[in-house]
Design a protein around this motif. Structure first.
Motif, PDB file in Angstrom:
ATOM      1  N   TYR A 126       0.827  -1.197   0.000  1.00 41.65           N
ATOM      2  CA  TYR A 126       0.000   0.000   0.000  1.00 41.65           C
ATOM      3  C   TYR A 126       0.865   1.251   0.000  1.00 41.65           C
ATOM      4  CZ  TYR A 126       1.246   0.697   4.909  1.00 41.65           C
ATOM      5  OH  TYR A 126       1.952   0.920   6.066  1.00 41.65           O
ATOM      6  N   LEU A 127       0.282   2.340  -0.493  1.00 42.43           N
ATOM      7  CA  LEU A 127       0.848   3.679  -0.379  1.00 42.43           C
ATOM      8  C   LEU A 127       0.080   4.430   0.694  1.00 42.43           C
ATOM      9  CD1 LEU A 127       1.356   5.268  -3.934  1.00 42.43           C
ATOM     10  CD2 LEU A 127       3.116   4.828  -2.226  1.00 42.43           C
ATOM     11  N   ASP A 128       0.781   5.215   1.474  1.00 46.17           N
ATOM     12  CA  ASP A 128       0.076   6.068   2.422  1.00 46.17           C
ATOM     13  C   ASP A 128      -0.667   7.167   1.680  1.00 46.17           C
ATOM     14  OD1 ASP A 128       0.965   5.105   5.197  1.00 46.17           O
ATOM     15  OD2 ASP A 128       2.860   5.279   4.103  1.00 46.17           O
ATOM     16  N   ILE A 129      -0.013   7.771   0.679  1.00 41.59           N
ATOM     17  CA  ILE A 129      -0.619   8.886  -0.042  1.00 41.59           C
ATOM     18  C   ILE A 129      -0.241   8.791  -1.520  1.00 41.59           C
ATOM     19  CG2 ILE A 129      -0.807  11.406  -0.237  1.00 41.59           C
ATOM     20  CD1 ILE A 129       0.280  11.481   2.716  1.00 41.59           C
ATOM     21  N   LEU A 130      -1.214   8.985  -2.407  1.00 38.12           N
ATOM     22  CA  LEU A 130      -0.978   9.097  -3.846  1.00 38.12           C
ATOM     23  C   LEU A 130      -1.327  10.519  -4.266  1.00 38.12           C
ATOM     24  CD1 LEU A 130      -0.419   7.790  -6.689  1.00 38.12           C
ATOM     25  CD2 LEU A 130      -2.917   7.508  -6.840  1.00 38.12           C
ATOM     26  N   LEU A 131      -0.401  11.180  -4.969  1.00 40.12           N
ATOM     27  CA  LEU A 131      -0.661  12.502  -5.522  1.00 40.12           C
ATOM     28  C   LEU A 131      -0.826  12.404  -7.037  1.00 40.12           C
ATOM     29  CD1 LEU A 131       1.965  14.762  -3.662  1.00 40.12           C
ATOM     30  CD2 LEU A 131      -0.289  13.994  -2.889  1.00 40.12           C
ATOM     31  N   LEU A 132      -1.767  13.148  -7.568  1.00 40.09           N
ATOM     32  CA  LEU A 132      -1.925  13.303  -9.019  1.00 40.09           C
ATOM     33  C   LEU A 132      -0.954  14.394  -9.439  1.00 40.09           C
ATOM     34  CD1 LEU A 132      -5.829  13.157  -9.148  1.00 40.09           C
ATOM     35  CD2 LEU A 132      -4.190  11.259  -9.301  1.00 40.09           C
ATOM     36  N   HIS A 133       0.042  14.036 -10.266  1.00 45.29           N
ATOM     37  CA  HIS A 133       1.258  14.815 -10.410  1.00 45.29           C
ATOM     38  C   HIS A 133       1.075  16.151 -11.125  1.00 45.29           C
ATOM     39  CE1 HIS A 133       5.895  14.056 -10.660  1.00 45.29           C
ATOM     40  NE2 HIS A 133       5.621  15.271 -10.245  1.00 45.29           N
ATOM     41  N   ARG A 134       0.279  16.181 -12.156  1.00 44.85           N
ATOM     42  CA  ARG A 134       0.053  17.403 -12.930  1.00 44.85           C
ATOM     43  C   ARG A 134      -1.395  17.434 -13.409  1.00 44.85           C
ATOM     44  NH1 ARG A 134       3.756  21.762 -13.367  1.00 44.85           N
ATOM     45  NH2 ARG A 134       5.845  20.928 -13.026  1.00 44.85           N
ATOM     46  N   PRO A 135      -1.990  18.612 -13.560  1.00 42.75           N
ATOM     47  CA  PRO A 135      -3.347  18.671 -14.121  1.00 42.75           C
ATOM     48  C   PRO A 135      -3.342  18.218 -15.574  1.00 42.75           C
ATOM     49  CG  PRO A 135      -2.443  20.883 -13.808  1.00 42.75           C
ATOM     50  CD  PRO A 135      -1.479  19.940 -13.184  1.00 42.75           C
ATOM     51  N   ASP A 136      -4.251  17.317 -15.894  1.00 44.51           N
ATOM     52  CA  ASP A 136      -4.385  16.778 -17.246  1.00 44.51           C
ATOM     53  C   ASP A 136      -5.576  17.467 -17.909  1.00 44.51           C
ATOM     54  OD1 ASP A 136      -4.866  15.287 -19.520  1.00 44.51           O
ATOM     55  OD2 ASP A 136      -5.435  13.450 -18.441  1.00 44.51           O
ATOM     56  N   PRO A 137      -5.353  18.341 -18.899  1.00 47.80           N
ATOM     57  CA  PRO A 137      -6.474  19.065 -19.502  1.00 47.80           C
ATOM     58  C   PRO A 137      -7.472  18.163 -20.213  1.00 47.80           C
ATOM     59  CG  PRO A 137      -4.458  19.419 -20.767  1.00 47.80           C
ATOM     60  CD  PRO A 137      -4.058  18.710 -19.512  1.00 47.80           C
ATOM     61  N   VAL A 162      -2.955  16.107  -4.637  1.00 47.06           N
ATOM     62  CA  VAL A 162      -2.584  16.558  -5.972  1.00 47.06           C
ATOM     63  C   VAL A 162      -1.261  17.302  -5.897  1.00 47.06           C
ATOM     64  CG1 VAL A 162      -4.995  16.743  -6.722  1.00 47.06           C
ATOM     65  CG2 VAL A 162      -3.836  18.756  -5.755  1.00 47.06           C
ATOM     66  N   SER A 163      -0.755  17.632  -7.051  1.00 50.87           N
ATOM     67  CA  SER A 163       0.479  18.408  -7.145  1.00 50.87           C
ATOM     68  C   SER A 163       0.335  19.382  -8.311  1.00 50.87           C
ATOM     69  CB  SER A 163       1.663  17.461  -7.379  1.00 50.87           C
ATOM     70  OG  SER A 163       2.877  18.170  -7.492  1.00 50.87           O
ATOM     71  N   ASN A 164       0.809  20.614  -8.108  1.00 52.41           N
ATOM     72  CA  ASN A 164       0.818  21.618  -9.170  1.00 52.41           C
ATOM     73  C   ASN A 164      -0.585  21.970  -9.681  1.00 52.41           C
ATOM     74  OD1 ASN A 164       3.825  21.643  -9.412  1.00 52.41           O
ATOM     75  ND2 ASN A 164       3.484  19.536 -10.114  1.00 52.41           N
ATOM     76  N   MET A 165      -1.561  21.996  -8.796  1.00 52.18           N
ATOM     77  CA  MET A 165      -2.927  22.302  -9.208  1.00 52.18           C
ATOM     78  C   MET A 165      -3.445  23.561  -8.533  1.00 52.18           C
ATOM     79  SD  MET A 165      -5.031  18.827  -9.850  1.00 52.18           S
ATOM     80  CE  MET A 165      -4.291  17.400 -10.698  1.00 52.18           C
ATOM     81  N   SER A 166      -4.344  24.251  -9.232  1.00 54.70           N
ATOM     82  CA  SER A 166      -4.982  25.455  -8.705  1.00 54.70           C
ATOM     83  C   SER A 166      -6.168  25.077  -7.825  1.00 54.70           C
ATOM     84  CB  SER A 166      -5.479  26.327  -9.860  1.00 54.70           C
ATOM     85  OG  SER A 166      -6.569  25.697 -10.516  1.00 54.70           O
ATOM     86  N   GLY A 167      -6.668  26.074  -7.097  1.00 52.94           N
ATOM     87  CA  GLY A 167      -7.837  25.828  -6.267  1.00 52.94           C
ATOM     88  C   GLY A 167      -9.039  25.372  -7.080  1.00 52.94           C
ATOM     89  N   SER A 168      -9.261  25.958  -8.252  1.00 53.44           N
ATOM     90  CA  SER A 168     -10.420  25.581  -9.066  1.00 53.44           C
ATOM     91  C   SER A 168     -10.270  24.171  -9.624  1.00 53.44           C
ATOM     92  CB  SER A 168     -10.619  26.586 -10.202  1.00 53.44           C
ATOM     93  OG  SER A 168      -9.464  26.649 -11.034  1.00 53.44           O
ATOM     94  N   GLN A 169      -9.061  23.764  -9.971  1.00 57.32           N
ATOM     95  CA  GLN A 169      -8.843  22.394 -10.444  1.00 57.32           C
ATOM     96  C   GLN A 169      -9.097  21.380  -9.334  1.00 57.32           C
ATOM     97  OE1 GLN A 169      -4.863  23.140 -11.842  1.00 57.32           O
ATOM     98  NE2 GLN A 169      -5.503  23.216 -13.990  1.00 57.32           N
ATOM     99  N   ILE A 170      -8.690  21.725  -8.124  1.00 60.35           N
ATOM    100  CA  ILE A 170      -8.951  20.840  -6.987  1.00 60.35           C
ATOM    101  C   ILE A 170     -10.452  20.733  -6.741  1.00 60.35           C
ATOM    102  CG2 ILE A 170      -8.646  20.533  -4.501  1.00 60.35           C
ATOM    103  CD1 ILE A 170      -5.912  21.950  -4.812  1.00 60.35           C
TER     104      ILE A 170
END
Length: 324
Positions: A126-137, A162-170
């Motif tokens: 298992y992973l403790d945390i998975l981040l989505l690395h970049r916003p995918d348009p 997530v990583s490298n995302m804006s508030g609206s993308q989140i």
């Protein structure tokens, strides 16, 4: 220092994260070597020695070799796994021969297969945390939500961010997922101050281009999303790297950091990190170096206090122009 939102959520994270992008040698397809594994052990031990218990990886780091090295360390020291918080990332597809660019992929299939690869390389169930690395348009947020649900139900991932995302993308992703997004990892340091510049340029002509959409930091604070800073040491620009050809404000800021370190009996690395961690948003730096000496130079940053004047002096010097 402010309590981390991660701790509020019951995740016993330390104030600093050890980044592992430097493990595994070059970004080539050569096999992992015994020397690289030894370097992995030394980096992990140095981090543990200063109280770091959280480690940050990504499936693309040195084309998977960073995870292989870290996984070998865990295999050779199995007692560590339950003591560590391990996060990794997926969503970037590296450029292949004949291709013109990296691409992003947050499709359901890619997220699920990426996690299987991550777990295999790390040798952990298992992973403790998975981040989505970049916003995918091109992403479908419903697909992303479904992937996160399946990963949580299978026990493969415990938490998401997530990583490298804006508030609206989140907000868009969160609207289609029952799993809370608890981290946003952004580039933040004394050199890259656009996360602050976006705030102070409200109702004024932007004094320079900045890359942080308005409201991103505020959204994360309101929703108790942990802000993590990648590149917090600015690649050594203020902590001893040669500054030949650098602008005057960079040279001046590096001197200011050294002076503060001397006055406070600490290291320039600790001062640079404390500048980030002093901010009320409870920012969690992800240090990128895997050099044991530089890792240990970060010790005590979480206990170092800067005055409001010292904080502003560093900010104004680093940005190279006065505030309005």
């Amino acid at each position: 220092m402010k309590t981390l939102p991660l701790n509020v959520r019951g995740i016993p994270a330390g104030r600093i994260v050890q980044g592992c992008m430097g493990l595994g040698g070059g970004w080539d397809r050569e096999p992992v070597t015994a020397e690289q594994i030894r370097e992995g052990h030394m980096a992990v031990e140095a981090a543990l020695s200063i109280g770091i218990n959280m480690f940050d990886l990504a499936d693309i780091y040195t084309r998977g070799k960073a995870e292989l090295v870290f996984g070998t360390v865990l295999k050779e020291r199995p007692e560590l796994r339950d003591k560590l918080i391990i996060q990794s990332k997926c969503g970037i597809k590296l450029q292949e021969p004949g291709e013109s660019s990296n691409t992003f992929d947050l499709s359901r299939e890619h997220i699920l297969s990426s996690v299987d690869g991550i777990l295999s390389r790390l040798g952990t169930p298992y992973l403790d945390i998975l981040l989505l690395h970049r916003p995918d348009p091109f992403m479908d947020p419903e697909e992303v939500g479904e992937a996160l649900r399946l990963l949580k139900e299978s026990g493969k991932v415990r938490h998401f961010g997530v990583s490298n995302m804006s508030g609206s993308q989140i907000r868009l992703l969160q609207a289609y997922s029952d799993e809370p997004l608890i981290i946003n990892q952004l580039e933040m340091n004394l050199e890259k101050t656009f996360w602050l510049d976006s705030m102070v340029s409200v109702n004024r002509p932007a004094w320079r281009e900045h890359g942080m959409p308005d409201g991103t930091i505020e959204h994360c604070r309101l929703e108790k999303i942990q802000l993590q800073a990648w590149g917090p040491l600015a690649q050594g620009k203020y902590t001893g790297r040669p500054l030949d050809g650098q602008p005057e404000h960079v040279i001046r800021t590096a001197a200011m950091v050294r002076s503060l370190a001397e006055d406070k009996g600490t290291t320039p690395e600790a001062v640079v990190l404390a500048w980030l961690m002093s901010h009320p948003a409870a920012i969690q730096p992800v240090i990128g170096t895997v050099n044991p000496q530089r890792i240990k130079a970060c010790e005590g940053a979480d206990k170092l206090e800067l005055t409001r004047k010292e904080w502003y002096d560093l900010y104004i010097s680093a940005r190279g122009t006065r505030l309005p």
